[in-house]
Design a protein around this motif. Structure first.
Motif, PDB file in Angstrom:
ATOM      1  N   ALA A 696     -13.020  34.054 -39.703  1.00  0.00           N
ATOM      2  CA  ALA A 696     -13.969  32.939 -39.757  1.00  0.00           C
ATOM      3  C   ALA A 696     -13.562  31.837 -38.787  1.00  0.00           C
ATOM      4  O   ALA A 696     -12.419  31.369 -38.805  1.00  0.00           O
ATOM      5  CB  ALA A 696     -14.057  32.389 -41.179  1.00  0.00           C
ATOM      6  N   ASN A 697     -14.475  31.382 -37.964  1.00  0.00           N
ATOM      7  CA  ASN A 697     -14.167  30.311 -37.029  1.00  0.00           C
ATOM      8  C   ASN A 697     -13.886  28.989 -37.733  1.00  0.00           C
ATOM      9  O   ASN A 697     -13.169  28.143 -37.199  1.00  0.00           O
ATOM     10  CB  ASN A 697     -15.313  30.142 -36.023  1.00  0.00           C
ATOM     11  N   THR A 698     -14.435  28.809 -38.921  1.00  0.00           N
ATOM     12  CA  THR A 698     -14.140  27.586 -39.672  1.00  0.00           C
ATOM     13  C   THR A 698     -12.650  27.480 -39.977  1.00  0.00           C
ATOM     14  O   THR A 698     -12.100  26.367 -40.062  1.00  0.00           O
ATOM     15  CB  THR A 698     -14.931  27.569 -40.984  1.00  0.00           C
ATOM     16  N   THR A 699     -11.982  28.616 -40.129  1.00  0.00           N
ATOM     17  CA  THR A 699     -10.548  28.619 -40.440  1.00  0.00           C
ATOM     18  C   THR A 699      -9.741  27.953 -39.338  1.00  0.00           C
ATOM     19  O   THR A 699      -8.685  27.356 -39.599  1.00  0.00           O
ATOM     20  CB  THR A 699     -10.067  30.072 -40.647  1.00  0.00           C
ATOM     21  N   ASN A 703      -8.011  23.430 -34.466  1.00  0.00           N
ATOM     22  CA  ASN A 703      -7.301  23.720 -33.206  1.00  0.00           C
ATOM     23  C   ASN A 703      -8.052  23.245 -31.963  1.00  0.00           C
ATOM     24  O   ASN A 703      -7.498  23.316 -30.859  1.00  0.00           O
ATOM     25  CB  ASN A 703      -7.071  25.230 -33.060  1.00  0.00           C
ATOM     26  N   LEU A 704      -9.277  22.771 -32.111  1.00  0.00           N
ATOM     27  CA  LEU A 704     -10.086  22.454 -30.935  1.00  0.00           C
ATOM     28  C   LEU A 704      -9.442  21.358 -30.090  1.00  0.00           C
ATOM     29  O   LEU A 704      -9.103  20.292 -30.586  1.00  0.00           O
ATOM     30  CB  LEU A 704     -11.492  22.013 -31.360  1.00  0.00           C
ATOM     31  N   LYS A 705      -9.302  21.645 -28.794  1.00  0.00           N
ATOM     32  CA  LYS A 705      -8.811  20.664 -27.824  1.00  0.00           C
ATOM     33  C   LYS A 705      -9.819  20.423 -26.704  1.00  0.00           C
ATOM     34  O   LYS A 705      -9.928  19.309 -26.203  1.00  0.00           O
ATOM     35  CB  LYS A 705      -7.499  21.148 -27.202  1.00  0.00           C
ATOM     36  N   LEU A 731     -15.421  21.186 -38.206  1.00  0.00           N
ATOM     37  CA  LEU A 731     -14.962  20.354 -37.088  1.00  0.00           C
ATOM     38  C   LEU A 731     -14.969  18.876 -37.464  1.00  0.00           C
ATOM     39  O   LEU A 731     -14.054  18.121 -37.100  1.00  0.00           O
ATOM     40  CB  LEU A 731     -15.848  20.599 -35.865  1.00  0.00           C
ATOM     41  N   ILE A 732     -15.989  18.459 -38.184  1.00  0.00           N
ATOM     42  CA  ILE A 732     -16.057  17.054 -38.619  1.00  0.00           C
ATOM     43  C   ILE A 732     -14.919  16.746 -39.575  1.00  0.00           C
ATOM     44  O   ILE A 732     -14.250  15.702 -39.465  1.00  0.00           O
ATOM     45  CB  ILE A 732     -17.425  16.765 -39.257  1.00  0.00           C
ATOM     46  N   LYS A 733     -14.673  17.636 -40.507  1.00  0.00           N
ATOM     47  CA  LYS A 733     -13.582  17.412 -41.461  1.00  0.00           C
ATOM     48  C   LYS A 733     -12.236  17.365 -40.753  1.00  0.00           C
ATOM     49  O   LYS A 733     -11.314  16.671 -41.205  1.00  0.00           O
ATOM     50  CB  LYS A 733     -13.591  18.521 -42.519  1.00  0.00           C
TER      51      LYS A 733
END
Length: 782
Positions: A696-699, A703-705, A731-733
């Motif tokens: 799952a990408n939510t997991t 890590n987003l940079k 991403l917001i969380k």
């Protein structure tokens, strides 16, 4: 004193100017509207118009004969070509000028003979006339006098009906039940009476990825059914979707201008759901109305009807109905035979698999299973020895007689079996060395003997067999060579050259073929095959950012092998993107199909591997080591659908490598996508769901940079936009910055939308290429 003050003022002015210049960012290069226009020329629908001498779409056989016609683009426009193999004759299917004139006169308009206003037609009266449709108008044209008139279509059947073999009757669905009517009859006769919503006859599961689209646009869909060869019986199913849980779409800007959002619900089973659509098979006597239910468990019908997957077929004499059955997750497969008179079912062959069983290496293509000799023998496709091969079974006992093909290569498609000569013709790949994806035509005896290669060219062969198997139409080519279309006989000899392709229209734009490359997989041993697509103005002394154009789906290949390959759309989309000022790579990876079973199995239970993402990184590093014009400090990634998943997964799990990602309609978590997909390729969900967490990408959102643009069509009934919104929520969380675009009213076809294309280009130009995109450029729909 005045001079002194003036000098001080000048000093301060110069100092202020220097400081201001130091604080201003360096000027950015500009990608112009002309650059976008050049890129637009290479979008798939535009690029293929510049390719001449290649059949457009499949060939169409005239009835059960060996004659066929096809459409082809030439330097002077499109032509319809008729071929008679026995006479070795190739000619125009009709006089294009006279037919265009006749249609123009009849319709009181003007049609161009080089661009006829129809894509298909039907010969009638042994070729003396044509039936064709232009929009809603239905025409009949006499070829002797070249006169056209609107035909009486009252005796014709609609696209929502399934015509009988002789064309005199048709099956249709009304109020959830089956009906049959004769040509010209208005009402018809009711065949079943116990259908009800979500327990109905001949329907397709709403998890078919287009249920809402079909409803919104009133797209006619014929019943999921199959007439017996004699036209008396119909095999179909009563589909049980009662209890299947719903998915929901909210249409915020309905096309009718309503200010109230519109809600659309559809039943859509997810991995782990206890209730999935089940197809209860029945055989209906259309003359008496008798309904015979097969004495067998219902078939899983999560994604498509078993009829859509071609997993059901009649014996040639109608004495039996054959069905392929797969367990949930497809760890077992079996072939069953049903008696139409009694409904009794017998299992002929059963096979179990460690990961999953398939009957063809390409999802949804016709299974490589044939019942021969009236049930005496069965030809069966299996990967039990590590490669996809053919096996011959005894029909009455289900015992294996012999393995028909073997070796470290893959049987792709059974084209024809001649039972009289005990010979079969098929396509396969990987047998001849070189690119293991190139298909060749072969024949082999059912009773043993050598496999005979029938096509000598080191190319990718796209082959179609005539109904009787006497002839083969072969369009062969490579990604770096124009295709050639020939007619072959059973020996493989090319008896006619039908078309010779030309790339001149593309070359006039400065196009040259992509670089075909071979790299090593992460294991350092396995060869992987890919492409580097360069802009037409490529300068080897310059340095270019790299865009990885991706699709991870374990069900299909991704790297195109021929200009004529349906996957060539990937090449043209990559070429259009490269024109912005980048090089685009299209790469293979472990876990994809069409190689060995071990190669394919890398993705099983491991969809977080995302189509061999580690192989993509390894391959790009290998390629850049000898290509200094590849700037691996500026790597972007783009994909749509499964590629939307992979592009997001790439920037989240490899944040120090991928700098920019554009993600379209990603199935970001298989727990929210159709059950067939996750359960087939990732495995059944554990009771606690733990085996689905890492995919799952939510997991991985925290890590987003880099720069991430998420795009989704609001009315996507294939991949729910909820999956993108769940990534947004994560991403917001995690307090990460990203960009998002929701496209109102668009479904899973949003990837071809002009606004989508322009915004994707803009994002890479601004954030990866480091330039200013042209303001509000409008991509013209093609």
């Amino acid at each position: 004193m005045v001079q002194a003050k003036t000098g001080i003022a000048l000093v301060y002015l110069c100092l202020a100017t220097v400081l201001a210049q130091a604080q201003e960012p360096p000027s950015r290069s500009v990608v112009t509207a002309a650059d976008y226009a050049r890129a637009e020329q290479f979008l798939p629908a535009n690029a293929v118009r510049l390719l001449t001498g290649v059949p457009v779409g499949p060939v169409t056989w005239v009835g059960d004969s060996d004659r066929f016609w096809y459409r082809v683009r030439t330097a002077d426009g499109e032509r319809f070509i008729l071929v008679d193999p026995a006479a070795r004759a190739r000619r125009d299917a009709f006089d294009h000028g006279r037919l265009a004139a006749a249609l123009s006169a009849a319709a009181d308009t003007s049609y161009d003979p080089a661009r006829m206003p129809f894509a298909t037609f039907e010969f009638v009266e042994d070729g003396a006339a044509l039936k064709l449709d232009i929009g809603a108008a239905k025409w009949r044209c006499e070829l002797a006098a070249y006169t056209c008139a609107e035909r009486d279509a009252s005796t014709e059947f609609s696209p929502a009906e399934l015509a009988s073999p002789d064309g005199t009757r048709a099956l249709f669905v009304r109020d959830h039940n089956l009906w049959v009517r004769a040509a010209g009859e208005e009402d018809g006769a009711q065949l079943t009476d116990d259908g009800e919503p979500y327990w109905d006859y001949g329907s397709s599961p709403e998890g078919n990825t287009s249920a809402v689209t079909i409803r919104r646009f009133g797209i006619p869909v014929p019943p999921a059914a199959l007439w017996s060869p004699d036209g008396r019986y119909v095999a179909t199913h009563q589909l049980d979707q009662r209890g299947v849980l719903e998915m929901h779409l909210v249409q915020a800007a309905p096309e009718d201008g309503s200010k109230r959002p519109r809600h659309h619900a559809y039943r859509y089973a997810l991995p782990g759901d206890s209730i999935i659509p089940m197809a209860h098979m029945v055989i209906v006597d259309t003359e008496t109305g008798a309904v015979t239910r097969l004495n067998a468990d219902p078939l899983h019908s999560i994604f498509q009807s078993p009829f859509a997957f071609q997993n059901v077929w009649w014996a040639t004499d109608g004495s039996a109905l054959y069905t392929l059955r797969f367990t949930r997750g497809q760890k077992a497969a079996s072939l069953e035979s049903a008696d139409p008179a009694t409904g009794e079912v017998r299992t002929i062959i059963e096979e179990s698999c460690a990961t999953y069983c398939e009957a063809t290496p390409s999802l949804a293509s016709r299974p490589n299973v044939r019942v021969l000799g009236g049930g005496d023998e069965v030809l069966w496709w299996s990967e039990r020895d590590g490669w996809g091969h053919l096996y011959l079974y005894d029909g009455p006992t289900g015992e294996l007689r012999r393995q028909v093909t073997s070796g470290p290569w893959l049987v792709r498609q059974v084209l024809h079996v001649d039972e009289a000569t005990r010979t079969l013709w098929f396509t396969a790949s990987g047998r001849e060395g070189g690119d293991p994806y190139y298909m060749q035509l072969y024949s082999v005896g059912l009773d043993g003997g050598p496999v005979r290669r029938l096509t000598a060219e080191d190319s990718h062969h796209l082959v179609t067999a005539s109904p009787g198997g006497a002839w083969f139409v072969d369009t062969y080519g490579r990604i770096d060579a124009a295709p050639v279309t020939v007619l072959r006989d059973r020996s493989g000899a090319a008896v006619m050259t039908l078309e010779t392709g030309s790339l001149a229209g593309l070359e006039a734009l400065g196009w040259s073929p992509p670089e075909m490359v071979v790299t090593k997989a992460r294991d350092g041993v396995t060869d992987l095959y890919g492409l580097i697509v360069k802009p037409t103005g490529f300068d080897p002394e310059a340095v270019y950012p790299v865009i990885d154009y991706v699709y991870p789906g374990p069900q299909t290949a991704w790297v195109p092998k021929s200009i004529a390959d349906p996957l060539s759309r990937v090449l043209w989309d990559a070429q259009a993107t490269a024109e912005l000022g980048a090089v685009v790579v299209v790469l293979d990876g472990l876990g994809k199909p069409l190689r060995s079973k071990a190669f394919h199995n890398v993705s099983y239970g491991n969809l977080q591997d995302a189509g061999g993402l580690a192989d993509h990184l390894s391959s790009m590093k290998q390629l850049a080591a000898s290509r200094p014009w590849m700037d691996l400090e500026r790597v972007g990634v783009h994909g749509f659908s499964g590629g939307g998943y992979m592009s997001t997964h790439a920037i989240l799990t490899q944040p120090d490598f991928y700098r920019v990602a554009v993600s379209g309609a990603g199935n970001h978590d298989q727990r929210g996508y159709i059950a067939l997909w996750g359960e087939l390729y990732h495995g059944l969900m554990d009771p606690d769901g733990a085996n689905y967490i890492q995919q799952a990408n939510t997991t991985h959102a925290a890590n987003l940079k880099g720069k991430l643009l998420l795009i989704h069509g609001e009315m996507d009934d294939n991949v729910s936009p909820a999956l993108t919104m769940q990534v947004v929520d994560a991403l917001i969380k995690a307090n990460r910055t990203f960009d998002m675009l929701i496209l109102p009213n668009l479904n899973h076809g949003a990837g071809g939308d002009p606004y989508y294309i322009r915004r994707r280009w803009d994002y890479f130009v601004e954030h990866l290429i480091g330039a200013e995109p042209p303001a509000d450029y409008r991509v013209v729909p093609s």
